[in-house]
Motif scaffolding. Sequence first.
Motif, PDB file in Angstrom:
ATOM      1  N   ASP A 338       0.834  -1.212   0.000  1.00 19.40           N
ATOM      2  CA  ASP A 338       0.000   0.000   0.000  1.00 19.40           C
ATOM      3  C   ASP A 338       0.864   1.255   0.000  1.00 19.40           C
ATOM      4  N   LEU A 339       1.924   1.272   0.815  1.00 21.09           N
ATOM      5  CA  LEU A 339       2.822   2.430   0.820  1.00 21.09           C
ATOM      6  C   LEU A 339       3.495   2.593  -0.533  1.00 21.09           C
ATOM      7  N   ASN A 340       3.841   1.480  -1.166  1.00 19.22           N
ATOM      8  CA  ASN A 340       4.473   1.551  -2.479  1.00 19.22           C
ATOM      9  C   ASN A 340       3.519   2.147  -3.512  1.00 19.22           C
ATOM     10  N   SER A 341       2.244   1.786  -3.427  1.00 17.31           N
ATOM     11  CA  SER A 341       1.256   2.326  -4.371  1.00 17.31           C
ATOM     12  C   SER A 341       1.029   3.821  -4.153  1.00 17.31           C
ATOM     13  N   GLN A 342       1.351   4.321  -2.947  1.00 13.89           N
ATOM     14  CA  GLN A 342       1.235   5.753  -2.678  1.00 13.89           C
ATOM     15  C   GLN A 342       2.473   6.531  -3.111  1.00 13.89           C
ATOM     16  N   GLY A 343       3.483   5.819  -3.606  1.00 15.86           N
ATOM     17  CA  GLY A 343       4.708   6.482  -4.045  1.00 15.86           C
ATOM     18  C   GLY A 343       5.711   6.721  -2.942  1.00 15.86           C
ATOM     19  N   ILE A 344       5.547   6.060  -1.787  1.00 14.97           N
ATOM     20  CA  ILE A 344       6.500   6.216  -0.689  1.00 14.97           C
ATOM     21  C   ILE A 344       7.769   5.436  -1.027  1.00 14.97           C
ATOM     22  N   GLU A 345       8.925   6.091  -0.908  1.00 13.27           N
ATOM     23  CA  GLU A 345      10.205   5.466  -1.222  1.00 13.27           C
ATOM     24  C   GLU A 345      11.178   5.666  -0.057  1.00 13.27           C
ATOM     25  N   PRO A 346      11.648   4.616   0.560  1.00 12.40           N
ATOM     26  CA  PRO A 346      11.277   3.206   0.383  1.00 12.40           C
ATOM     27  C   PRO A 346       9.984   2.890   1.131  1.00 12.40           C
ATOM     28  N   PRO A 347       9.161   1.966   0.629  1.00 12.10           N
ATOM     29  CA  PRO A 347       7.856   1.700   1.259  1.00 12.10           C
ATOM     30  C   PRO A 347       7.971   0.768   2.468  1.00 12.10           C
ATOM     31  N   ILE A 348       8.652   1.242   3.519  1.00 12.17           N
ATOM     32  CA  ILE A 348       8.857   0.432   4.723  1.00 12.17           C
ATOM     33  C   ILE A 348       7.742   0.715   5.719  1.00 12.17           C
ATOM     34  N   ASN A 349       7.039  -0.319   6.118  1.00 15.44           N
ATOM     35  CA  ASN A 349       6.006  -0.195   7.149  1.00 15.44           C
ATOM     36  C   ASN A 349       6.676  -0.445   8.498  1.00 15.44           C
ATOM     37  N   VAL A 350       6.809   0.596   9.303  1.00 17.63           N
ATOM     38  CA  VAL A 350       7.583   0.476  10.545  1.00 17.63           C
ATOM     39  C   VAL A 350       6.831  -0.287  11.631  1.00 17.63           C
ATOM     40  N   LEU A 351       5.504  -0.381  11.538  1.00 17.24           N
ATOM     41  CA  LEU A 351       4.738  -1.006  12.625  1.00 17.24           C
ATOM     42  C   LEU A 351       4.975  -2.511  12.722  1.00 17.24           C
ATOM     43  N   PRO A 352       4.884  -3.294  11.647  1.00 24.47           N
ATOM     44  CA  PRO A 352       5.209  -4.722  11.776  1.00 24.47           C
ATOM     45  C   PRO A 352       6.708  -5.004  11.732  1.00 24.47           C
ATOM     46  N   SER A 353       7.520  -3.982  11.437  1.00 27.16           N
ATOM     47  CA  SER A 353       8.970  -4.162  11.422  1.00 27.16           C
ATOM     48  C   SER A 353       9.493  -4.215  12.851  1.00 27.16           C
TER      49      SER A 353
END
Length: 478
Positions: A338-353
């Motif tokens: 989902d973050l990648n589809s929003q154009g976030i670079e890099p699309p790292i989701n910090v919550l499950p990380s």
Amino acid sequence: MKEYQTITEISGPLVFAEVDESIGYDEIVEIETADGNTRRGQVLESANGLVAIQVFEGTSGIDRNASVRFMGETLKMPVTEDLLGRVLDGSGNPIDGGPDIVPDDRHDIVGEAINPVSREYPEEFIQTGVSAIDGMNTLVRGQKLPIFSGSGLPHSELALQIARQATVPEEDKASDNDEGSEFAVVFGAMGITQEEANEFMADFERTGALERSVVFMNLADDPAVERTVTPRMALTTAEYLAFEKDYHVLTILTDMTNYCEALREIGAAREEVPGRRGYPGYMYTDLAQLYERAGRIEGKDGSVTQIPILTMPGDDDTHPIPDLTGYITEGQIVMDRDLNSQGIEPPINVLPSLSRLMDDGIGEGLTRGDHADVKDQMFAAYAEGEDLRDLVNIVGREALSETDNKYLDFADRFEEEFVNQGYRTNRSIDETLDIGWELLSTLPKTELNRIDEELIEEHYIEDAAASESDSEEAPADD
């Protein structure tokens, strides 16, 4: 050395031959075909006068008239400090057009387990220049921290960014009195396409990162069996540079999913009883043999840090590969579709990380003193904002309190300003924490309940929220 012409069966990447002597497990084999070509293999199984040999270059062209020679030794990697700056294939042979390797020594690629008594606990910070990692899930020297990605996600770009930006901060070196230790990268690619290989090499050469790197390339059209050798070649090189030449070595292995698929292919050819989803039942042990080669050794200045990268089939984190990897390693960095589809670079989701060794790596003298508090508060604030996003879908923003709306704004800005930095931006830990304070200052002081009051007084930006609203209301210049 004995030579046999007793091949009884050829199955996929395996050759079976009858012998009249004891053959050692993992022993190297040379197979000479009728047209004079020689291929290398490795003994997978030896029992009752029959050996199973996995052939690195594939079995095409091998028939029952081929000669089999057992070399009496296991596969070894020629090691030297001159490997830095070189590009090798998955079996350790140079493919960069440079001179032949003149080794200082030859090391067994299986390696030796680090004695638990001799292990030093990892607690020194590695700066990757990526805020979502350095600020929220810090990498520590000697740690094994995988990246969980998915098909089509830009894990290759993130791997390249880490490879060219990762450093050991100077103050960290000085604190250990090991100013002579240098930083190096060992990059092992398994089953990648030619396009990806060209991209990797172009980036390494353009940025100059190749000078401090050793690159192993196993392409998608190379034999699958070679993929089982590539990570061991890379880790053997990393151990040599770290524990004999005192380098701090970051080892990046991509893609571990291709490695596990090779294990499954070989297991099927051996007609083994499959485990979960057809993977070998010993895959946990096999992965552990690779991952546990990361670490620090007491009395040695160098270290081996691992970042294995894997693509989760179907984005399923319960799939055997990420599941077993999670058990063995000390956390994970999760890339989000989902973050990648929003154009976030890099699309790292910090919550499950998660980085299980982070708290030890951001202690006193390792990073700025407010790191732990800022990290905890940002985790809490972003999680609150994520929960409120679900509520907004039901009741709308107008039904939320002013504080709740601030948390929603924080979540948006956290993704856009903290996580989203692009693949060419290299942020120091101080720059990362400054951005964190700027974002936290948009929340009321009363909400910062995970930060020491002295730090709030020192770093809180009083007009951050006001300046944000002013910038939104200010008319554009003519």
